[in-house]
Design a protein around this motif. Sequence first.
Motif, PDB file in Angstrom:
ATOM      1  N   ASN A   1       0.788  -1.233   0.000  1.00 11.52           N
ATOM      2  CA  ASN A   1       0.000   0.000   0.000  1.00 11.52           C
ATOM      3  C   ASN A   1       0.818   1.279   0.000  1.00 11.52           C
ATOM      4  N   TRP A   2       2.044   1.244   0.587  1.00  8.17           N
ATOM      5  CA  TRP A   2       2.771   2.479   0.832  1.00  8.17           C
ATOM      6  C   TRP A   2       4.234   2.390   0.429  1.00  8.17           C
ATOM      7  N   LYS A   3       4.777   3.531   0.073  1.00  8.67           N
ATOM      8  CA  LYS A   3       6.222   3.664  -0.110  1.00  8.67           C
ATOM      9  C   LYS A   3       6.682   4.912   0.637  1.00  8.67           C
ATOM     10  N   LEU A   4       7.897   4.884   1.115  1.00  6.53           N
ATOM     11  CA  LEU A   4       8.459   5.994   1.874  1.00  6.53           C
ATOM     12  C   LEU A   4       9.277   6.882   0.948  1.00  6.53           C
ATOM     13  N   GLU A   5       8.920   8.169   0.928  1.00  6.75           N
ATOM     14  CA  GLU A   5       9.675   9.138   0.133  1.00  6.75           C
ATOM     15  C   GLU A   5      10.730   9.757   1.044  1.00  6.75           C
ATOM     16  N   THR A   6      11.963   9.873   0.578  1.00  4.50           N
ATOM     17  CA  THR A   6      13.064  10.300   1.433  1.00  4.50           C
ATOM     18  C   THR A   6      13.750  11.544   0.877  1.00  4.50           C
ATOM     19  N   GLY A   7      14.489  12.223   1.762  1.00  2.00           N
ATOM     20  CA  GLY A   7      15.277  13.367   1.325  1.00  2.00           C
ATOM     21  C   GLY A   7      15.231  14.515   2.312  1.00  2.00           C
ATOM     22  N   ASN A   8      16.190  15.429   2.179  1.00  4.42           N
ATOM     23  CA  ASN A   8      16.290  16.581   3.082  1.00  4.42           C
ATOM     24  C   ASN A   8      16.559  17.867   2.308  1.00  4.42           C
ATOM     25  N   HIS A   9      15.913  18.005   1.152  1.00  6.70           N
ATOM     26  CA  HIS A   9      16.162  19.157   0.278  1.00  6.70           C
ATOM     27  C   HIS A   9      15.196  20.309   0.514  1.00  6.70           C
ATOM     28  N   GLY A  10      14.430  20.251   1.591  1.00 10.33           N
ATOM     29  CA  GLY A  10      13.539  21.354   1.931  1.00 10.33           C
ATOM     30  C   GLY A  10      12.137  21.237   1.384  1.00 10.33           C
ATOM     31  N   TRP A  11      11.926  20.366   0.379  1.00 12.92           N
ATOM     32  CA  TRP A  11      10.599  20.047  -0.145  1.00 12.92           C
ATOM     33  C   TRP A  11       9.819  21.274  -0.607  1.00 12.92           C
ATOM     34  N   GLY A  12      10.540  22.270  -1.127  1.00 15.50           N
ATOM     35  CA  GLY A  12       9.894  23.448  -1.682  1.00 15.50           C
ATOM     36  C   GLY A  12       9.411  24.448  -0.655  1.00 15.50           C
ATOM     37  N   ASN A  13       9.588  24.123   0.646  1.00 13.09           N
ATOM     38  CA  ASN A  13       9.089  24.989   1.711  1.00 13.09           C
ATOM     39  C   ASN A  13      10.154  25.320   2.755  1.00 13.09           C
ATOM     40  N   ASN A  14      11.415  25.065   2.432  1.00 12.08           N
ATOM     41  CA  ASN A  14      12.505  25.287   3.382  1.00 12.08           C
ATOM     42  C   ASN A  14      12.319  24.497   4.675  1.00 12.08           C
ATOM     43  N   GLU A  15      11.802  23.287   4.541  1.00 16.81           N
ATOM     44  CA  GLU A  15      11.595  22.431   5.712  1.00 16.81           C
ATOM     45  C   GLU A  15      12.941  21.909   6.220  1.00 16.81           C
ATOM     46  N   LEU A  16      12.993  21.562   7.506  1.00 16.10           N
ATOM     47  CA  LEU A  16      14.258  21.215   8.152  1.00 16.10           C
ATOM     48  C   LEU A  16      14.494  19.722   8.301  1.00 16.10           C
ATOM     49  N   GLN A  17      13.449  18.913   8.171  1.00 15.28           N
ATOM     50  CA  GLN A  17      13.569  17.486   8.451  1.00 15.28           C
ATOM     51  C   GLN A  17      14.226  16.729   7.292  1.00 15.28           C
ATOM     52  N   ASN A  18      14.794  15.587   7.657  1.00 14.09           N
ATOM     53  CA  ASN A  18      15.247  14.610   6.672  1.00 14.09           C
ATOM     54  C   ASN A  18      14.249  13.458   6.724  1.00 14.09           C
ATOM     55  N   TYR A  19      13.519  13.231   5.659  1.00 14.20           N
ATOM     56  CA  TYR A  19      12.625  12.081   5.597  1.00 14.20           C
ATOM     57  C   TYR A  19      13.462  10.848   5.316  1.00 14.20           C
ATOM     58  N   ILE A  20      13.426   9.883   6.222  1.00 15.70           N
ATOM     59  CA  ILE A  20      14.252   8.694   6.068  1.00 15.70           C
ATOM     60  C   ILE A  20      13.373   7.442   6.028  1.00 15.70           C
ATOM     61  N   SER A  21      13.968   6.340   5.649  1.00 13.57           N
ATOM     62  CA  SER A  21      13.193   5.123   5.374  1.00 13.57           C
ATOM     63  C   SER A  21      13.073   4.184   6.564  1.00 13.57           C
ATOM     64  N   GLU A  22      13.801   4.442   7.648  1.00 13.48           N
ATOM     65  CA  GLU A  22      13.741   3.555   8.807  1.00 13.48           C
ATOM     66  C   GLU A  22      13.743   4.362  10.099  1.00 13.48           C
ATOM     67  N   GLY A  23      13.002   3.849  11.087  1.00 14.29           N
ATOM     68  CA  GLY A  23      13.058   4.421  12.424  1.00 14.29           C
ATOM     69  C   GLY A  23      12.006   5.463  12.746  1.00 14.29           C
ATOM     70  N   ASN A  24      11.212   5.889  11.758  1.00 15.37           N
ATOM     71  CA  ASN A  24      10.234   6.947  12.017  1.00 15.37           C
ATOM     72  C   ASN A  24       8.792   6.516  11.739  1.00 15.37           C
TER      73      ASN A  24
END
Length: 278
Positions: A57-80
């Motif tokens: 049903n789901w896939k995890l999208e990852t990255g820390n490039h700000g996502w067009g909104n200057n966001e601070l988080q790093n989306y990662i694939s494990e642990g969250n």
Amino acid sequence: MASCQSSSVAEEPLESILPENFETPPTIEDVFAPDYWDDAQLVWSDEFDGTALSAENWKLETGNHGWGNNELQNYISEGNVEVGDGTLKIIAKKETFDGSNYTSARLNSKKEFRYGKMEIRAKIPEYKGKGIWPALWMLGYDINSVGWPACGEIDIMEYVSYSPNEVHFSIHSTANNHVKGTQITSGPVPMETIEEEFHTYGVLWTDKYMKFYIDTAENVQLNFIRPANSNSDNWPFSKPFYFLMNIAVGGNWGGLEGVDNTIFPAVMEVDYVRVYQK
């Protein structure tokens, strides 16, 4: 003058000239009728039973490039992400990972949908302070080819923790989006129990409108009618969309009043995601 003379040939009954396999066209339902959604059927759901996220049903999208909104988080694939006791937990953490000081998760559904009654039952992270931006939303399937905002965005629920006890519903398109300041939005909707209790966030979506509601379909908070002169700029909503669920940290909106590092970990729980269609 033969054409002016009345014919002596009797008209053949309609029934006798129709082909044997003729079927009467279905009656086109009125999408604005009060009972239109009463017979909608559940076509897809994730109830988050078990102890693991469904890879089907789901896939995890990852990255820390700000996502067009200057966001601070790093989306990662494990642990969250955790699944247990009948709910999905999306967890934002204060931890250093690959150049970022925060980690979180962003889930995308693998299946796409066009029109329907979309419902997500969820509980926003407990209020502890400023800086997080949880969202339950949808994007057009063609985002990789046409980009944002041309793909369209349907925000089923957005919350920023510097403004507790409130929820927002919005749509974005080329003509109407937050970059231009022209987004179609409910504005802040008061919800005293948003951080303490589960609530159902839903949208009724047809080729004529989108209606955003809380808990019951009658409790509409934003009603967007398809423009009379619609086009891909102001109504990119006649194509499939997929679900997204995430907690952002900071950003142009979520971090407008800074980030309080004492609020982590921040956990958003999701009871289910359901799609009903006619």
